[in-house]
Design a protein around this motif. Sequence first.
Motif, short mmCIF file in Angstrom:
data_model
loop_
_atom_site.label_atom_id
_atom_site.label_comp_id
_atom_site.label_asym_id
_atom_site.label_seq_id
_atom_site.Cartn_x
_atom_site.Cartn_y
_atom_site.Cartn_z
N TYR A 117 39.24 39.97 43.91
CA TYR A 117 38.15 39.17 44.27
C TYR A 117 37.43 38.74 44.86
O TYR A 117 38.81 38.39 45.66
CB TYR A 117 38.67 37.73 42.93
CG TYR A 117 38.20 37.22 42.61
CD1 TYR A 117 37.31 37.15 41.63
CD2 TYR A 117 38.78 35.67 42.67
CE1 TYR A 117 37.00 35.98 40.95
CE2 TYR A 117 37.88 34.39 43.08
CZ TYR A 117 36.71 34.78 41.62
OH TYR A 117 36.52 33.35 42.09
N ASN A 126 34.95 35.69 47.14
CA ASN A 126 35.07 34.62 47.09
C ASN A 126 33.76 34.62 48.08
O ASN A 126 33.36 34.35 49.15
CB ASN A 126 35.04 32.84 47.20
CG ASN A 126 34.59 31.49 46.61
OD1 ASN A 126 33.76 32.13 46.35
ND2 ASN A 126 35.16 30.93 47.59
N ASN A 181 27.82 33.49 43.87
CA ASN A 181 29.24 33.48 44.44
C ASN A 181 30.81 34.15 44.32
O ASN A 181 31.82 34.12 45.19
CB ASN A 181 29.80 32.11 45.40
CG ASN A 181 28.42 31.40 45.44
OD1 ASN A 181 27.81 30.09 45.03
ND2 ASN A 181 28.15 31.13 46.26
N GLU A 182 30.64 34.22 43.52
CA GLU A 182 31.99 35.27 43.02
C GLU A 182 31.51 36.78 42.57
O GLU A 182 30.76 37.35 41.61
CB GLU A 182 33.08 34.67 41.41
CG GLU A 182 33.26 32.88 41.43
CD GLU A 182 33.64 32.41 40.18
OE1 GLU A 182 33.53 33.58 39.64
OE2 GLU A 182 33.35 31.25 39.81
N SER A 209 28.69 40.66 42.47
CA SER A 209 28.53 39.65 41.75
C SER A 209 27.06 39.06 41.04
O SER A 209 26.11 39.62 41.02
CB SER A 209 28.18 38.52 42.49
OG SER A 209 28.89 38.71 43.81
N GLY A 230 33.45 35.45 53.07
CA GLY A 230 34.03 34.65 52.10
C GLY A 230 35.96 35.08 52.64
O GLY A 230 35.92 36.25 52.72
#
Length: 200
Positions: free
Chosen positions: A9, A11, A33-34, A61, A189
């Motif tokens: 996962y 970010n 953004n994820e 994403s 990120g």
Amino acid sequence: MEFNSGATYNNFIYSDIEDGEVNNDKWVREELNEGRGHYFEGTYWLNNRVGLGLGYQKSISTWDSIEYYDEESYRDFRSDYNLSSSYGRLAYRLNNNVNLDLALGNYSYSEDYYADYSWLEKDSNKKVLIGEGYGYRVGKEVNHNLSERLSLNTKAFYQQAKINLLESYDNDKGSLIEIEEDKVLGISGLGISLGVSYRF
């Protein structure tokens, strides 16, 4: 030899980079953004402390939306941002359960656009942006031994890549065309992963 595979996962923060200047205010939809993905890597331990390995990771994403105009008329569309990398890995074992991780890799990036209009027979499905570049990842991995050879592992990491944008979609030509000027996209990120390791 150790093989490790699992889910991630991420970010993501997207930045425009021009003449060495980084603009962190690049706007993207919040959902993009994820990123969720997977990875696979193999590590050869040179001794009790140091290991070298190769791996592959990919994340996607997604943002989607549907608009209804009446009971039978609608427009459904989606954007996918795809980031993948093949990398070399250096691992340092602090103890039996904790490793430090450094990876350097070749990154590939693309943006896909899908649209379904109820009044059209065919869906729209096209790649709108392609790029490649280099980046790195640093992280800390914790192993939870399930048996002598099998373990569950969790990892927290930070990654950063600079993507040279190579092709973009031209609406007039209906295809991807080469981007003539230098355009660089920064992607960085934090991320976490959950995986399973097997040692031979």
